[in-house]
Design a protein around this motif. Structure first.
Motif, mmCIF file in Angstrom:
data_model
loop_
_atom_site.group_PDB
_atom_site.id
_atom_site.type_symbol
_atom_site.label_atom_id
_atom_site.label_comp_id
_atom_site.label_asym_id
_atom_site.label_seq_id
_atom_site.Cartn_x
_atom_site.Cartn_y
_atom_site.Cartn_z
ATOM 1 N N UNK A 3 0.858 -1.177 0.000
ATOM 2 C CA UNK A 3 0.000 0.000 0.000
ATOM 3 C C UNK A 3 0.901 1.236 0.000
ATOM 4 N N UNK A 4 0.832 2.015 -1.075
ATOM 5 C CA UNK A 4 1.737 3.149 -1.253
ATOM 6 C C UNK A 4 1.223 4.456 -0.665
ATOM 7 N N UNK A 5 -0.086 4.628 -0.633
ATOM 8 C CA UNK A 5 -0.671 5.873 -0.115
ATOM 9 C C UNK A 5 -2.124 5.618 0.270
ATOM 10 N N UNK A 6 -2.691 6.469 1.069
ATOM 11 C CA UNK A 6 -4.107 6.297 1.441
ATOM 12 C C UNK A 6 -5.021 6.411 0.211
ATOM 13 N N UNK A 7 -6.122 5.659 0.233
ATOM 14 C CA UNK A 7 -7.117 5.714 -0.837
ATOM 15 C C UNK A 7 -8.456 5.302 -0.247
ATOM 16 N N UNK A 30 1.353 -9.773 -11.924
ATOM 17 C CA UNK A 30 1.635 -8.476 -11.323
ATOM 18 C C UNK A 30 0.455 -7.554 -11.607
ATOM 19 N N UNK A 31 0.145 -6.699 -10.649
ATOM 20 C CA UNK A 31 -0.941 -5.744 -10.854
ATOM 21 C C UNK A 31 -0.624 -4.445 -10.131
ATOM 22 N N UNK A 32 -1.242 -3.381 -10.622
ATOM 23 C CA UNK A 32 -1.145 -2.068 -9.998
ATOM 24 C C UNK A 32 -2.550 -1.507 -9.904
ATOM 25 N N UNK A 33 -2.862 -0.899 -8.777
ATOM 26 C CA UNK A 33 -4.179 -0.309 -8.573
ATOM 27 C C UNK A 33 -4.009 1.199 -8.434
ATOM 28 N N UNK A 39 -2.932 8.255 -9.384
ATOM 29 C CA UNK A 39 -1.866 7.936 -8.432
ATOM 30 C C UNK A 39 -1.848 6.445 -8.133
ATOM 31 N N UNK A 40 -0.638 5.884 -8.066
ATOM 32 C CA UNK A 40 -0.484 4.475 -7.726
ATOM 33 C C UNK A 40 -0.791 4.289 -6.244
ATOM 34 N N UNK A 41 -1.803 3.478 -5.938
ATOM 35 C CA UNK A 41 -2.204 3.254 -4.550
ATOM 36 C C UNK A 41 -1.675 1.926 -4.010
ATOM 37 N N UNK A 42 -1.705 0.870 -4.860
ATOM 38 C CA UNK A 42 -1.339 -0.472 -4.408
ATOM 39 C C UNK A 42 -0.589 -1.206 -5.515
ATOM 40 N N UNK A 43 0.413 -1.990 -5.130
ATOM 41 C CA UNK A 43 1.075 -2.930 -6.033
ATOM 42 C C UNK A 43 0.809 -4.341 -5.524
#
Length: 54
Positions: A3-7, A30-33, A39-43
């Motif tokens: 989790x890269x940042x709040x969402x 692999x996925x990115x949300x 903004x990238x929120x989750x990998x």
């Protein structure tokens, strides 16, 4: 999952998925949300193994 940042889970999210490798009964996903504003929120990364019964 990283989790890269709040969402907010109740808002629009883009799930972008790929499978860069699959062979010999093994696969990598692999996925990115991304949030609505890009903004990238989750990998996400997952490895899978498939075995066929003999």
């Amino acid at each position: 999952m990283w989790f890269h940042r709040p969402f907010r889970a109740d808002e629009w999210l883009l799930y972008d998925q790929e499978s860069p490798s699959a062979s010999g009964g093994r696969g990598l996903g692999q996925a990115r949300i991304y949030t609505r504003d890009g903004q990238l929120a989750i990998s996400v990364i997952q490895e899978g193994v498939v075995r066929v019964p003999r």
